[in-house]
Design an enzyme around this catalytic site. Sequence first.
Site, PDB file in Angstrom:
ATOM      1  N   TRP A   1      74.472 -39.022  64.743  1.00  0.00           N
ATOM      2  CA  TRP A   1      74.526 -40.425  65.133  1.00  0.00           C
ATOM      3  C   TRP A   1      75.317 -41.248  64.119  1.00  0.00           C
ATOM      4  O   TRP A   1      76.067 -42.162  64.494  1.00  0.00           O
ATOM      5  CB  TRP A   1      73.110 -40.985  65.266  1.00  0.00           C
ATOM      6  CG  TRP A   1      73.084 -42.472  65.439  1.00  0.00           C
ATOM      7  CD1 TRP A   1      73.365 -43.181  66.571  1.00  0.00           C
ATOM      8  CD2 TRP A   1      72.802 -43.457  64.431  1.00  0.00           C
ATOM      9  NE1 TRP A   1      73.261 -44.531  66.335  1.00  0.00           N
ATOM     10  CE2 TRP A   1      72.921 -44.731  65.039  1.00  0.00           C
ATOM     11  CE3 TRP A   1      72.452 -43.371  63.080  1.00  0.00           C
ATOM     12  CZ2 TRP A   1      72.700 -45.906  64.323  1.00  0.00           C
ATOM     13  CZ3 TRP A   1      72.232 -44.550  62.370  1.00  0.00           C
ATOM     14  CH2 TRP A   1      72.353 -45.802  62.995  1.00  0.00           C
ATOM     15  N   HIS A   2      75.213 -40.910  62.842  1.00  0.00           N
ATOM     16  CA  HIS A   2      75.972 -41.641  61.826  1.00  0.00           C
ATOM     17  C   HIS A   2      77.473 -41.399  61.974  1.00  0.00           C
ATOM     18  O   HIS A   2      78.283 -42.274  61.666  1.00  0.00           O
ATOM     19  CB  HIS A   2      75.529 -41.226  60.418  1.00  0.00           C
ATOM     20  CG  HIS A   2      74.249 -41.856  59.977  1.00  0.00           C
ATOM     21  ND1 HIS A   2      73.035 -41.216  60.062  1.00  0.00           N
ATOM     22  CD2 HIS A   2      73.979 -43.078  59.452  1.00  0.00           C
ATOM     23  CE1 HIS A   2      72.076 -42.014  59.609  1.00  0.00           C
ATOM     24  NE2 HIS A   2      72.626 -43.151  59.239  1.00  0.00           N
ATOM     25  N   GLY A   3      77.852 -40.212  62.437  1.00  0.00           N
ATOM     26  CA  GLY A   3      79.270 -39.894  62.611  1.00  0.00           C
ATOM     27  C   GLY A   3      79.469 -38.395  62.728  1.00  0.00           C
ATOM     28  O   GLY A   3      78.576 -37.610  62.388  1.00  0.00           O
TER      29      GLY A   3
ATOM     30  N   MET B   1      70.199 -37.210  64.064  1.00  0.00           N
ATOM     31  CA  MET B   1      70.331 -38.454  63.309  1.00  0.00           C
ATOM     32  C   MET B   1      71.608 -38.430  62.470  1.00  0.00           C
ATOM     33  O   MET B   1      72.308 -39.442  62.357  1.00  0.00           O
ATOM     34  CB  MET B   1      69.116 -38.680  62.413  1.00  0.00           C
ATOM     35  CG  MET B   1      69.095 -40.055  61.759  1.00  0.00           C
ATOM     36  SD  MET B   1      67.765 -40.300  60.558  1.00  0.00           S
ATOM     37  CE  MET B   1      66.328 -40.257  61.623  1.00  0.00           C
ATOM     38  N   GLY B   2      71.920 -37.285  61.876  1.00  0.00           N
ATOM     39  CA  GLY B   2      73.154 -37.166  61.116  1.00  0.00           C
ATOM     40  C   GLY B   2      74.376 -37.358  61.997  1.00  0.00           C
ATOM     41  O   GLY B   2      75.316 -38.082  61.645  1.00  0.00           O
TER      42      GLY B   2
END
Length: 400
Positions: free
Chosen positions: A324-326, A321-322
């Site tokens: 996915w943010h960048g 998930m982290g």
Amino acid sequence: MSFFSGFDFFVVLIIALIPAILLGLREKSLRFYRMFLTGAFIFLIYHKSPQELLFLLSYAILALYVVKLYGFLRARYGRNKYIYGHAVLIVLIPLIISKIELFMGQSLLGPDTTIYGFLGLSYIFFRVVQTIMEIYDGVIKDVNGYQFLTFLLFFPSLSSGPIDRSRRFFQDDEKIYTKAEYNELLEQGIVKIVLGLVYKLPLSGTFLYIMNTYMLNKFDPLHVIGYAYFYGFYMFFDFAGYSLMAIGTSYILGIKMPDNFNKPFISIDMKDFWNRWHITLSHWFRDFVFTRFIIDSARKRRFNNRLTAALVGLLLNMTLMGIWHGLEAHYILYGVYHGVLLGITEFYQKKSKFYKIYKDHAIYKICSWFVTLNAVMLGFLIFSGQFSAVVAAFTKYLGQ
């Protein structure tokens, strides 16, 4: 013009929703008008950036082609993991390219080439992969092309969610509401839009102003704590405000899009927080990453017990998930941080006799809420990108 931002967008939106309201109150189908509005708003938002519009449309066509082809191959060859994996990989590659190029600050093809990507790519990707996964599971048998494209590109949630599920969207898309049902939807939609505007404008704007004016680049403990809290509240009111307006608009257009936030700052532990914060994202990762990892691990006997599998799964889930943010360090650290916190929470709640004895006591809940709130705000400080500067300033202070 930007989604749910600026006077011009809201003027156009109000005008555009009037025919939808008239159709809904007359118990007519909103399906084709939704499709028309989606196309119209995509043109209005993206027309000044032809390359971005081209990327958006080409990815949507690619997604439709992959989903339809995979549906055919799934019916013909069954649950073939090789074919399934390639279908996911094909729609994942553009997202990977976009993340790498944004991190590098230039195109992989060279400095004079446009960086690949468009507003909404990450959120469309979730919808496509969910559909592929549920075709693999046998839950979805066939996908109507026009309906699928409307689901992918539905303008209220195109740029920043919430992340809807295809089967739920398709059911709403086909439904014709009675006048009483639509009246209720209309009322709820208007309330959500107004509340979203209050969140987005005066509240998030105030927290942002105070944070940037009085706390930015000040590294004494009081200002750092203040920055973390104000950034956290700014993030909530800004994103929750956007989500409310997107959901409210979708309600008026006959789509009961799921809620994205539910009073996250009253959470009593980290699991409770992720059931209240960015709900559609956290539940997507729970259903399509964590749960599948646990089931696959049990089938292959990777771990000695379910708790170990859960701890590894939580760390993997949140790290992804982290990412996915960048690809920036602070995003990855944010994911790892929450993975560790969720793992600690899971271990503590499964193994601690103290927790089992006192978990329902009021004093315990208050203390747990206080610890959780501060852990969440530290996470926002990491996410903001200011955490490294705080650590550097603190290290310099200790060295004096």
